[in-house]
Design a protein around this motif. Structure first.
Motif, PDB file in Angstrom:
ATOM      1  N   ALA A   1      39.773 -48.858   0.464  1.00 11.71           N
ATOM      2  CA  ALA A   1      40.377 -47.525   0.338  1.00 11.71           C
ATOM      3  C   ALA A   1      41.141 -47.451  -0.972  1.00 11.71           C
ATOM      4  CB  ALA A   1      41.308 -47.238   1.509  1.00 11.71           C
ATOM      5  N   LEU A   2      41.069 -46.305  -1.621  1.00 10.53           N
ATOM      6  CA  LEU A   2      41.772 -46.071  -2.880  1.00 10.53           C
ATOM      7  C   LEU A   2      42.637 -44.825  -2.715  1.00 10.53           C
ATOM      8  CD1 LEU A   2      42.280 -46.503  -5.933  1.00 10.53           C
ATOM      9  CD2 LEU A   2      40.173 -45.226  -6.377  1.00 10.53           C
ATOM     10  N   TYR A   3      43.938 -44.996  -2.953  1.00 12.61           N
ATOM     11  CA  TYR A   3      44.878 -43.884  -2.825  1.00 12.61           C
ATOM     12  C   TYR A   3      45.458 -43.538  -4.191  1.00 12.61           C
ATOM     13  CZ  TYR A   3      44.667 -44.620   2.215  1.00 12.61           C
ATOM     14  OH  TYR A   3      44.236 -44.744   3.521  1.00 12.61           O
ATOM     15  N   PHE A   4      45.278 -42.292  -4.609  1.00 15.45           N
ATOM     16  CA  PHE A   4      45.863 -41.789  -5.843  1.00 15.45           C
ATOM     17  C   PHE A   4      47.231 -41.204  -5.507  1.00 15.45           C
ATOM     18  CE2 PHE A   4      41.249 -41.388  -6.451  1.00 15.45           C
ATOM     19  CZ  PHE A   4      41.072 -42.079  -7.643  1.00 15.45           C
ATOM     20  N   LEU A   5      48.274 -41.753  -6.117  1.00 20.01           N
ATOM     21  CA  LEU A   5      49.639 -41.307  -5.816  1.00 20.01           C
ATOM     22  C   LEU A   5      50.028 -40.129  -6.713  1.00 20.01           C
ATOM     23  CD1 LEU A   5      51.343 -44.799  -5.373  1.00 20.01           C
ATOM     24  CD2 LEU A   5      50.232 -43.356  -3.643  1.00 20.01           C
ATOM     25  N   GLY A   6      49.217 -39.101  -6.691  1.00 22.11           N
ATOM     26  CA  GLY A   6      49.524 -37.879  -7.420  1.00 22.11           C
ATOM     27  C   GLY A   6      48.986 -37.829  -8.828  1.00 22.11           C
TER      28      GLY A   6
ATOM     29  N   LEU B   1      43.897 -38.438  -2.192  1.00 17.83           N
ATOM     30  CA  LEU B   1      44.861 -38.023  -3.211  1.00 17.83           C
ATOM     31  C   LEU B   1      46.113 -37.478  -2.534  1.00 17.83           C
ATOM     32  CD1 LEU B   1      45.841 -37.067  -6.067  1.00 17.83           C
ATOM     33  CD2 LEU B   1      44.486 -34.988  -5.683  1.00 17.83           C
ATOM     34  N   VAL B   2      47.257 -38.062  -2.875  1.00 10.52           N
ATOM     35  CA  VAL B   2      48.540 -37.497  -2.465  1.00 10.52           C
ATOM     36  C   VAL B   2      48.927 -36.484  -3.538  1.00 10.52           C
ATOM     37  CG1 VAL B   2      50.953 -37.990  -1.908  1.00 10.52           C
ATOM     38  CG2 VAL B   2      49.177 -39.674  -1.360  1.00 10.52           C
ATOM     39  N   ARG B   3      49.007 -35.222  -3.184  1.00 14.16           N
ATOM     40  CA  ARG B   3      49.218 -34.180  -4.190  1.00 14.16           C
ATOM     41  C   ARG B   3      50.498 -34.421  -4.995  1.00 14.16           C
ATOM     42  NH1 ARG B   3      47.599 -30.505  -0.012  1.00 14.16           N
ATOM     43  NH2 ARG B   3      45.635 -29.455  -0.496  1.00 14.16           N
ATOM     44  N   GLY B   4      50.363 -34.295  -6.326  1.00 14.45           N
ATOM     45  CA  GLY B   4      51.509 -34.348  -7.223  1.00 14.45           C
ATOM     46  C   GLY B   4      51.747 -32.995  -7.855  1.00 14.45           C
TER      47      GLY B   4
ATOM     48  N   HIS C   1      32.810 -31.874  -3.029  1.00 17.15           N
ATOM     49  CA  HIS C   1      31.674 -32.796  -3.073  1.00 17.15           C
ATOM     50  C   HIS C   1      32.059 -34.192  -3.544  1.00 17.15           C
ATOM     51  CE1 HIS C   1      31.545 -31.706  -7.419  1.00 17.15           C
ATOM     52  NE2 HIS C   1      31.018 -32.918  -7.543  1.00 17.15           N
ATOM     53  N   LEU C   2      33.253 -34.347  -4.122  1.00 15.49           N
ATOM     54  CA  LEU C   2      33.695 -35.676  -4.561  1.00 15.49           C
ATOM     55  C   LEU C   2      34.154 -36.538  -3.386  1.00 15.49           C
ATOM     56  CD1 LEU C   2      35.718 -34.775  -7.788  1.00 15.49           C
ATOM     57  CD2 LEU C   2      33.444 -35.809  -7.638  1.00 15.49           C
ATOM     58  N   ASN C   3      34.328 -35.910  -2.226  1.00 13.56           N
ATOM     59  CA  ASN C   3      34.727 -36.655  -1.023  1.00 13.56           C
ATOM     60  C   ASN C   3      36.030 -37.438  -1.249  1.00 13.56           C
ATOM     61  OD1 ASN C   3      34.480 -37.502   1.652  1.00 13.56           O
ATOM     62  ND2 ASN C   3      33.280 -39.311   1.109  1.00 13.56           N
ATOM     63  N   ILE C   4      37.007 -36.754  -1.814  1.00 17.21           N
ATOM     64  CA  ILE C   4      38.350 -37.310  -1.981  1.00 17.21           C
ATOM     65  C   ILE C   4      39.280 -36.487  -1.093  1.00 17.21           C
ATOM     66  CG2 ILE C   4      40.250 -37.773  -3.575  1.00 17.21           C
ATOM     67  CD1 ILE C   4      38.184 -37.989  -5.838  1.00 17.21           C
ATOM     68  N   ALA C   5      39.773 -37.085  -0.023  1.00 20.74           N
ATOM     69  CA  ALA C   5      40.681 -36.382   0.873  1.00 20.74           C
ATOM     70  C   ALA C   5      41.963 -36.030   0.133  1.00 20.74           C
ATOM     71  CB  ALA C   5      40.997 -37.248   2.095  1.00 20.74           C
ATOM     72  N   VAL C   6      42.602 -34.948   0.518  1.00 23.65           N
ATOM     73  CA  VAL C   6      43.835 -34.506  -0.135  1.00 23.65           C
ATOM     74  C   VAL C   6      44.916 -34.355   0.925  1.00 23.65           C
ATOM     75  CG1 VAL C   6      44.927 -32.736  -1.565  1.00 23.65           C
ATOM     76  CG2 VAL C   6      42.503 -33.294  -1.903  1.00 23.65           C
ATOM     77  N   VAL C   7      46.080 -34.998   0.677  1.00 21.02           N
ATOM     78  CA  VAL C   7      47.185 -34.974   1.641  1.00 21.02           C
ATOM     79  C   VAL C   7      48.484 -34.660   0.891  1.00 21.02           C
ATOM     80  CG1 VAL C   7      46.047 -36.626   3.173  1.00 21.02           C
ATOM     81  CG2 VAL C   7      47.609 -37.464   1.398  1.00 21.02           C
ATOM     82  N   ASP C   8      49.494 -34.286   1.631  1.00 28.63           N
ATOM     83  CA  ASP C   8      50.812 -34.031   1.059  1.00 28.63           C
ATOM     84  C   ASP C   8      51.712 -35.249   1.242  1.00 28.63           C
ATOM     85  OD1 ASP C   8      50.307 -31.364   0.212  1.00 28.63           O
ATOM     86  OD2 ASP C   8      50.545 -30.670   2.285  1.00 28.63           O
ATOM     87  N   GLU C   9      52.752 -35.317   0.418  1.00 26.44           N
ATOM     88  CA  GLU C   9      53.694 -36.427   0.518  1.00 26.44           C
ATOM     89  C   GLU C   9      54.821 -36.098   1.500  1.00 26.44           C
ATOM     90  OE1 GLU C   9      55.683 -37.155  -3.259  1.00 26.44           O
ATOM     91  OE2 GLU C   9      56.157 -35.045  -3.517  1.00 26.44           O
ATOM     92  N   PRO C  10      55.408 -37.117   2.116  1.00 22.41           N
ATOM     93  CA  PRO C  10      54.956 -38.513   2.154  1.00 22.41           C
ATOM     94  C   PRO C  10      53.833 -38.683   3.174  1.00 22.41           C
ATOM     95  CG  PRO C  10      56.970 -38.273   3.427  1.00 22.41           C
ATOM     96  CD  PRO C  10      56.691 -36.923   2.822  1.00 22.41           C
ATOM     97  N   PHE C  11      52.838 -39.452   2.806  1.00 23.97           N
ATOM     98  CA  PHE C  11      51.719 -39.755   3.690  1.00 23.97           C
ATOM     99  C   PHE C  11      51.912 -41.173   4.210  1.00 23.97           C
ATOM    100  CE2 PHE C  11      47.441 -41.537   4.368  1.00 23.97           C
ATOM    101  CZ  PHE C  11      46.950 -40.643   5.308  1.00 23.97           C
TER     102      PHE C  11
ATOM    103  N   PHE D   1      53.892 -48.157   5.023  1.00 19.72           N
ATOM    104  CA  PHE D   1      54.049 -47.565   3.692  1.00 19.72           C
ATOM    105  C   PHE D   1      54.153 -46.047   3.799  1.00 19.72           C
ATOM    106  CE2 PHE D   1      51.602 -51.476   2.675  1.00 19.72           C
ATOM    107  CZ  PHE D   1      52.509 -52.069   1.815  1.00 19.72           C
ATOM    108  N   ALA D   2      54.908 -45.455   2.889  1.00 19.15           N
ATOM    109  CA  ALA D   2      54.945 -44.009   2.713  1.00 19.15           C
ATOM    110  C   ALA D   2      54.424 -43.718   1.306  1.00 19.15           C
ATOM    111  CB  ALA D   2      56.357 -43.464   2.884  1.00 19.15           C
ATOM    112  N   LEU D   3      53.304 -43.042   1.230  1.00 23.63           N
ATOM    113  CA  LEU D   3      52.666 -42.773  -0.062  1.00 23.63           C
ATOM    114  C   LEU D   3      53.163 -41.433  -0.590  1.00 23.63           C
ATOM    115  CD1 LEU D   3      49.014 -43.897   0.770  1.00 23.63           C
ATOM    116  CD2 LEU D   3      51.035 -45.281   0.246  1.00 23.63           C
ATOM    117  N   CYS D   4      53.720 -41.469  -1.786  1.00 24.50           N
ATOM    118  CA  CYS D   4      54.348 -40.290  -2.386  1.00 24.50           C
ATOM    119  C   CYS D   4      53.885 -40.139  -3.832  1.00 24.50           C
ATOM    120  CB  CYS D   4      55.877 -40.428  -2.377  1.00 24.50           C
ATOM    121  SG  CYS D   4      56.596 -40.870  -0.779  1.00 24.50           S
ATOM    122  N   HIS D   5      54.163 -38.988  -4.392  1.00 26.63           N
ATOM    123  CA  HIS D   5      54.083 -38.836  -5.842  1.00 26.63           C
ATOM    124  C   HIS D   5      55.479 -38.932  -6.436  1.00 26.63           C
ATOM    125  CE1 HIS D   5      52.904 -37.742  -9.835  1.00 26.63           C
ATOM    126  NE2 HIS D   5      53.695 -36.675  -9.833  1.00 26.63           N
TER     127      HIS D   5
END
Length: 254
Positions: free
Chosen positions: A109-114, A145-148, A160-170, A175-179
Protein backbone atom coordinates in the motif's frame (compact mmCIF):
# COMPACT_ATOMS: atom_id res chain seq x y z
CA UNK A 1 18.89 28.15 14.96
CA UNK A 2 19.88 26.04 11.96
CA UNK A 3 22.07 22.94 11.95
CA UNK A 4 25.72 23.61 11.07
CA UNK A 5 28.84 21.64 10.09
CA UNK A 6 32.18 22.75 8.66
CA UNK A 7 33.26 20.87 5.53
CA UNK A 8 34.90 21.44 2.15
CA UNK A 9 34.19 20.51 -1.47
CA UNK A 10 36.18 17.27 -1.18
CA UNK A 11 33.83 16.14 1.59
CA UNK A 12 30.89 16.87 -0.74
CA UNK A 13 32.38 14.52 -3.35
CA UNK A 14 33.02 11.82 -0.76
CA UNK A 15 29.45 12.05 0.49
CA UNK A 16 27.99 11.83 -3.01
CA UNK A 17 30.23 9.14 -4.53
CA UNK A 18 31.24 7.09 -1.50
CA UNK A 19 28.21 7.31 0.77
CA UNK A 20 28.67 5.53 4.11
CA UNK A 21 27.10 6.03 7.51
CA UNK A 22 27.48 9.77 8.03
CA UNK A 23 27.00 11.74 11.22
CA UNK A 24 26.57 15.50 11.33
CA UNK A 25 27.98 17.49 14.24
CA UNK A 26 25.29 20.06 14.74
CA UNK A 27 23.95 22.54 17.22
CA UNK A 28 21.64 19.72 18.34
CA UNK A 29 24.53 17.31 18.88
CA UNK A 30 25.43 14.42 16.59
CA UNK A 31 22.64 13.45 14.19
CA UNK A 32 22.56 10.62 11.68
CA UNK A 33 22.26 11.49 7.99
CA UNK A 34 20.52 9.01 5.69
CA UNK A 35 22.59 8.31 2.56
CA UNK A 36 22.51 5.85 -0.35
CA UNK A 37 24.19 3.09 1.67
CA UNK A 38 23.06 4.02 5.16
CA UNK A 39 19.62 4.33 3.68
CA UNK A 40 17.23 3.58 6.55
CA UNK A 41 16.70 4.68 10.13
CA UNK A 42 14.46 2.80 12.53
CA UNK A 43 11.83 4.59 14.58
CA UNK A 44 9.74 3.03 17.34
CA UNK A 45 6.31 4.51 18.00
CA UNK A 46 2.83 3.51 19.14
CA UNK A 47 1.85 2.69 15.56
CA UNK A 48 4.62 0.09 15.35
CA UNK A 49 8.12 0.20 13.85
CA UNK A 50 8.87 2.63 11.02
CA UNK A 51 11.79 2.63 8.61
CA UNK A 52 12.74 6.13 7.43
CA UNK A 53 14.41 6.03 4.03
CA UNK A 54 16.91 8.13 2.13
CA UNK A 55 14.23 8.16 -0.59
CA UNK A 56 12.38 10.59 1.75
CA UNK A 57 9.74 8.01 2.57
CA UNK A 58 8.63 6.12 5.68
CA UNK A 59 7.71 2.42 5.66
CA UNK A 60 5.56 0.43 8.07
CA UNK A 61 6.42 -3.30 7.98
CA UNK A 62 3.29 -4.04 10.02
CA UNK A 63 1.01 -2.63 7.32
CA UNK A 64 3.48 -3.13 4.45
CA UNK A 65 2.70 0.50 3.70
CA UNK A 66 4.89 3.24 2.25
CA UNK A 67 4.22 6.86 3.18
CA UNK A 68 5.28 9.81 1.03
CA UNK A 69 4.46 13.52 1.34
CA UNK A 70 4.28 16.48 -1.01
CA UNK A 71 5.03 15.07 -4.45
CA UNK A 72 3.52 18.18 -6.10
CA UNK A 73 3.19 16.75 -9.59
CA UNK A 74 2.60 19.51 -12.11
CA UNK A 75 4.25 22.32 -10.16
CA UNK A 76 6.73 23.05 -12.95
CA UNK A 77 3.90 22.99 -15.50
CA UNK A 78 1.97 25.47 -13.35
CA UNK A 79 4.92 27.85 -13.33
CA UNK A 80 5.42 27.53 -17.10
CA UNK A 81 1.72 28.27 -17.59
CA UNK A 82 2.35 31.55 -15.76
CA UNK A 83 5.28 32.34 -18.06
CA UNK A 84 8.03 31.41 -15.61
CA UNK A 85 10.86 29.53 -17.41
CA UNK A 86 11.50 26.39 -15.35
CA UNK A 87 12.95 23.01 -16.41
CA UNK A 88 10.75 20.30 -17.89
CA UNK A 89 10.93 16.61 -17.01
CA UNK A 90 10.25 16.82 -13.28
CA UNK A 91 7.16 14.59 -13.55
CA UNK A 92 9.08 11.67 -15.02
CA UNK A 93 11.88 12.21 -12.50
CA UNK A 94 9.42 12.15 -9.59
CA UNK A 95 7.67 9.02 -10.85
CA UNK A 96 11.00 7.23 -11.37
CA UNK A 97 12.02 8.11 -7.81
CA UNK A 98 8.68 6.84 -6.51
CA UNK A 99 9.28 3.52 -8.27
CA UNK A 100 12.74 3.30 -6.71
CA UNK A 101 11.26 4.01 -3.28
CA UNK A 102 8.66 1.27 -3.75
CA UNK A 103 11.36 -1.21 -4.80
CA UNK A 104 13.24 -0.68 -1.53
CA UNK A 105 10.58 -2.42 0.58
CA UNK A 106 7.82 -5.04 0.38
CA UNK A 107 5.10 -2.50 -0.40
CA UNK A 108 1.44 -3.47 -0.63
CA UNK A 109 0.00 0.00 0.00
CA UNK A 110 1.19 3.51 -0.82
CA UNK A 111 -0.22 6.51 1.05
CA UNK A 112 0.33 10.05 -0.23
CA UNK A 113 0.25 12.44 2.74
CA UNK A 114 -1.22 15.32 0.77
CA UNK A 115 -0.32 17.48 -2.22
CA UNK A 116 0.05 14.79 -4.86
CA UNK A 117 -1.01 17.27 -7.55
CA UNK A 118 0.10 20.88 -7.29
CA UNK A 119 -2.66 22.77 -9.11
CA UNK A 120 -5.34 22.43 -11.78
CA UNK A 121 -2.58 22.75 -14.39
CA UNK A 122 -1.49 19.24 -13.35
CA UNK A 123 -4.61 17.90 -15.07
CA UNK A 124 -2.97 18.16 -18.48
CA UNK A 125 -2.86 15.27 -21.00
CA UNK A 126 0.92 14.80 -20.85
CA UNK A 127 1.17 14.60 -17.07
CA UNK A 128 -1.93 12.41 -16.68
CA UNK A 129 -0.66 10.01 -19.35
CA UNK A 130 2.66 9.65 -17.52
CA UNK A 131 0.91 9.20 -14.18
CA UNK A 132 -1.50 6.63 -15.68
CA UNK A 133 1.38 4.61 -17.17
CA UNK A 134 3.19 4.69 -13.84
CA UNK A 135 0.03 3.59 -11.99
CA UNK A 136 -0.37 0.66 -14.39
CA UNK A 137 3.16 -0.43 -13.55
CA UNK A 138 2.16 -0.63 -9.88
CA UNK A 139 -1.40 -1.89 -10.37
CA UNK A 140 -1.02 -4.47 -7.58
CA UNK A 141 -0.41 -1.77 -4.94
CA UNK A 142 -3.30 -0.12 -3.10
CA UNK A 143 -2.90 3.67 -3.26
CA UNK A 144 -4.63 6.40 -1.29
CA UNK A 145 -4.29 10.17 -1.08
CA UNK A 146 -4.89 12.11 2.12
CA UNK A 147 -6.13 15.44 0.79
CA UNK A 148 -3.80 18.40 1.33
CA UNK A 149 -4.25 22.09 0.72
CA UNK A 150 -2.99 21.85 -2.87
CA UNK A 151 -5.20 18.83 -3.59
CA UNK A 152 -8.22 20.89 -2.60
CA UNK A 153 -7.33 23.44 -5.29
CA UNK A 154 -6.08 20.98 -7.92
CA UNK A 155 -8.99 18.58 -7.58
CA UNK A 156 -8.92 14.84 -6.93
CA UNK A 157 -6.92 12.53 -9.22
CA UNK A 158 -8.98 11.09 -12.08
CA UNK A 159 -10.99 8.03 -11.04
CA UNK A 160 -9.30 5.75 -13.59
CA UNK A 161 -6.01 6.06 -11.67
CA UNK A 162 -7.57 4.00 -8.86
CA UNK A 163 -6.16 6.21 -6.11
CA UNK A 164 -8.57 6.40 -3.17
CA UNK A 165 -9.03 9.87 -1.66
CA UNK A 166 -9.61 10.44 2.07
CA UNK A 167 -9.63 13.37 4.48
CA UNK A 168 -7.27 13.90 7.39
CA UNK A 169 -6.72 12.42 9.88
CA UNK A 170 -7.09 8.98 8.33
CA UNK A 171 -6.55 6.21 10.87
CA UNK A 172 -4.44 3.22 9.88
CA UNK A 173 -3.98 1.00 12.92
CA UNK A 174 -2.01 3.05 15.43
CA UNK A 175 -1.13 5.70 12.82
CA UNK A 176 -3.03 8.86 11.94
CA UNK A 177 -2.27 9.93 8.37
CA UNK A 178 -2.42 13.68 7.86
CA UNK A 179 -1.20 16.40 5.57
CA UNK A 180 -1.02 19.21 8.10
CA UNK A 181 1.10 18.39 11.19
CA UNK A 182 -1.23 18.00 14.14
CA UNK A 183 -1.61 15.97 17.33
CA UNK A 184 -4.10 13.11 17.10
CA UNK A 185 -5.39 11.39 20.23
CA UNK A 186 -4.24 7.80 20.77
CA UNK A 187 -2.27 7.71 17.52
CA UNK A 188 1.15 8.44 16.06
CA UNK A 189 0.64 11.11 13.39
CA UNK A 190 2.43 11.12 10.04
CA UNK A 191 2.29 14.38 8.09
CA UNK A 192 3.91 16.57 5.43
CA UNK A 193 3.14 20.15 4.38
CA UNK A 194 6.16 21.83 6.00
CA UNK A 195 8.83 20.68 3.48
CA UNK A 196 11.47 20.64 6.28
CA UNK A 197 15.14 21.17 5.45
CA UNK A 198 18.26 21.78 7.54
CA UNK A 199 21.01 24.22 6.68
CA UNK A 200 24.61 22.97 6.51
CA UNK A 201 27.35 25.59 6.24
CA UNK A 202 30.93 25.01 5.11
CA UNK A 203 34.11 26.98 4.81
CA UNK A 204 33.80 30.45 3.38
CA UNK A 205 30.33 30.87 1.93
CA UNK A 206 29.66 27.20 1.15
CA UNK A 207 26.24 26.11 2.29
CA UNK A 208 23.69 23.43 1.49
CA UNK A 209 20.13 22.61 2.46
CA UNK A 210 19.27 18.98 3.13
CA UNK A 211 15.71 17.64 3.35
CA UNK A 212 14.97 16.08 6.72
CA UNK A 213 12.50 14.15 8.82
CA UNK A 214 11.37 15.88 12.01
CA UNK A 215 9.96 13.96 14.96
CA UNK A 216 8.05 15.91 17.58
CA UNK A 217 6.83 13.46 20.20
CA UNK A 218 3.92 11.54 18.68
CA UNK A 219 4.28 13.30 15.30
CA UNK A 220 6.61 12.67 12.36
CA UNK A 221 6.88 15.27 9.60
CA UNK A 222 8.21 13.83 6.34
CA UNK A 223 10.43 15.76 3.93
CA UNK A 224 8.94 16.91 0.67
CA UNK A 225 9.32 14.20 -1.98
CA UNK A 226 8.90 16.37 -5.08
CA UNK A 227 11.79 17.56 -7.24
CA UNK A 228 10.69 21.18 -7.50
CA UNK A 229 9.14 21.96 -4.14
CA UNK A 230 11.57 24.10 -2.14
CA UNK A 231 11.87 23.78 1.62
CA UNK A 232 11.38 25.46 4.98
CA UNK A 233 14.47 25.60 7.19
CA UNK A 234 13.78 24.07 10.59
CA UNK A 235 15.40 25.40 13.74
CA UNK A 236 16.26 23.93 17.09
CA UNK A 237 13.21 23.12 19.20
CA UNK A 238 13.56 21.28 22.47
CA UNK A 239 12.71 17.60 22.08
CA UNK A 240 12.71 17.55 18.27
CA UNK A 241 14.61 14.73 16.57
CA UNK A 242 16.04 15.73 13.18
CA UNK A 243 17.07 13.08 10.62
CA UNK A 244 18.62 14.77 7.55
CA UNK A 245 18.69 13.07 4.16
CA UNK A 246 21.48 13.21 1.61
CA UNK A 247 19.41 12.59 -1.56
CA UNK A 248 20.01 9.22 -3.16
CA UNK A 249 19.80 10.42 -6.77
CA UNK A 250 20.06 14.19 -6.54
CA UNK A 251 23.17 16.35 -6.15
CA UNK A 252 23.33 18.55 -3.06
CA UNK A 253 21.26 21.68 -3.58
CA UNK A 254 23.22 24.82 -2.81
Amino acid sequence: MAIHKRFDAFEYLNLIHFPLVFYLQSTMGVVKVLTARASTHGVTCRGGPLHLSAHRTAYSPVHKALFVADVHLGKAASFRQLGVPVPAGTTQANLARLSAAIAQFDVQALYFLGDLLHAKAAHNPSLLAALSAWRDTHANIHMALVRGNHDSRAGDPPVHLNIAVVDEPFVLGGFALCHHPQPVSDAFALAGHEHPVVLVEGKGRDRARLPCFVRRGELLVLPSFGEFTGGHTVGKNNGDEIIPVLPVHDPITC
